[in-house]
Design an enzyme around this catalytic site. Structure first.
Site, PDB file in Angstrom:
ATOM      1  N   GLY A  74     157.292 110.149 125.808  1.00 60.78           N
ATOM      2  CA  GLY A  74     156.173 110.790 125.129  1.00 60.78           C
ATOM      3  C   GLY A  74     156.584 112.109 124.527  1.00 60.78           C
ATOM      4  O   GLY A  74     157.256 112.914 125.173  1.00 60.78           O
ATOM      5  N   THR A  75     156.177 112.338 123.289  1.00 68.35           N
ATOM      6  CA  THR A  75     156.480 113.594 122.603  1.00 68.35           C
ATOM      7  C   THR A  75     155.772 113.572 121.263  1.00 68.35           C
ATOM      8  O   THR A  75     155.195 112.557 120.863  1.00 68.35           O
ATOM      9  CB  THR A  75     158.000 113.751 122.384  1.00 68.35           C
ATOM     10  OG1 THR A  75     158.270 115.052 121.879  1.00 68.35           O
ATOM     11  CG2 THR A  75     158.512 112.734 121.397  1.00 68.35           C
ATOM     12  N   THR A  76     155.821 114.674 120.557  1.00 69.07           N
ATOM     13  CA  THR A  76     155.386 114.703 119.166  1.00 69.07           C
ATOM     14  C   THR A  76     156.306 115.637 118.395  1.00 69.07           C
ATOM     15  O   THR A  76     156.432 116.813 118.746  1.00 69.07           O
ATOM     16  CB  THR A  76     153.930 115.203 119.019  1.00 69.07           C
ATOM     17  OG1 THR A  76     153.066 114.424 119.844  1.00 69.07           O
ATOM     18  CG2 THR A  76     153.480 115.090 117.563  1.00 69.07           C
ATOM     19  N   LYS A 135     163.195 120.662 122.133  1.00 71.80           N
ATOM     20  CA  LYS A 135     163.338 119.395 121.414  1.00 71.80           C
ATOM     21  C   LYS A 135     163.945 119.559 120.025  1.00 71.80           C
ATOM     22  O   LYS A 135     163.961 118.613 119.248  1.00 71.80           O
ATOM     23  CB  LYS A 135     161.978 118.696 121.308  1.00 71.80           C
ATOM     24  CG  LYS A 135     161.395 118.341 122.667  1.00 71.80           C
ATOM     25  CD  LYS A 135     160.099 117.587 122.557  1.00 71.80           C
ATOM     26  CE  LYS A 135     159.538 117.282 123.944  1.00 71.80           C
ATOM     27  NZ  LYS A 135     158.268 116.534 123.880  1.00 71.80           N
TER      28      LYS A 135
END
Length: 281
Positions: free
Chosen positions: A77-79, A110
């Site tokens: 999960g990330t954006t 990130k």
């Protein structure tokens, strides 16, 4: 003397009950578990340690029933977001890293700063992304030393795509964006773990990408001013973290310019929530 040195090194690196360095012959790793007492990793006995109070079989079941021969399937999960505009390339990411259904850290970086004119974003497996983008950074440095000039954004993204393509189908999990500025101007490429490589003006990756795209669709245009681009990128990541449970932490923003990248800001999503809520009233 050599045997004495080996034994001394063994005492430092392994637990005392391991008799020799051939404890894990190639191809004979035993995927057994240990839920008793110990707090170590279980490396010395060939076991995987799990927290006390959990049934080992239940704990490991989601991760050993993978598809296509891959026996460990982790939730990701990330954006991350990057887009071109008239003043360069904007890069914005969240900072939450998850391990299964647990939040492992709220401060994961990130964005990898490959060199002053190249940035790489990460989504998917943190280990895969960090390793391969650091490997890319090494090859970009070697290229500069050999050719006395910086590698182009296109060549850097192609290099990464070629490297990961060799491991296609072997369980890598990567969705990265390579952003930079070279003699042709600003560049933005998407590269994934299958070796897919795309050039475009806007990309978003991760579990929160649909929310980020929704914000971008309402406010993106090429002729954005710098202030408008900063605000749009920040809002896109904030709204993604608000709706996606696997995204959160802080919003980190970078601006790639002709003179190189700059880090614009790093703000907690909680502070942004209160700020945007106050503006809406």
């Amino acid at each position: 003397e050599e045997e004495e040195e080996d034994m001394a090194l063994q005492d430092v690196c392994w637990r005392a009950e391991v008799p020799n360095f051939d404890v894990f012959p190639v191809g004979t790793w035993d995927l057994s578990v240990s839920g008793a007492g110990g707090t170590g990793t279980g490396t010395g006995t060939g076991t995987l340690a799990v927290p006390l109070g959990l049934d080992p079989v239940t704990f490991l079941e989601p991760y050993i029933e993978g598809d296509e021969g891959v026996q460990i399937q982790l939730h990701h999960g990330t954006t991350t977001l990057a887009f071109k505009f008239q003043h360069g390339v904007m890069v914005a990411v969240d900072s939450r890293a998850s391990a299964g259904s647990y939040v492992s850290t709220q401060d994961f970086k990130k964005v990898i700063e490959i060199n002053p004119y190249l940035l790489g974003t990460m989504s998917g497996s943190a280990a895969d992304c960090v390793y391969w983008e650091r490997m890319l950074a090494k090859h970009c440095r070697i290229y500069k030393l050999r050719n006395k000039k910086r590698i182009s954004v296109s060549a850097a993204s192609k290099l990464l795509a070629n490297m990961v393509f060799e491991y296609k189908g072997m369980g890598l999990s990567m969705g990265t964006m390579i952003c930079g500025w070279d003699s042709k101007g600003p560049g933005l490429y998407y590269v994934d773990d299958n070796g897919l490589r795309l050039s475009g003006s806007m990309f978003s990756t991760g579990s929160g990408q649909s929310y980020a795209y929704g914000v971008m669709d309402t406010g993106y245009r090429y002729d954005l001013s710098i202030e408008e681009a900063y605000d749009l990128a920040q809002r896109a990541i904030y709204h993604a973290t608000h709706r996606d449970a696997y995204s959160g932490g802080t919003v980190n923003m970078y601006h790639m310019r002709e003179s190189g990248w700059i880090k614009v800001s790093q703000e907690d999503v909680g502070d942004l929530h209160h700020r945007f809520a106050a503006k809406a009233q």
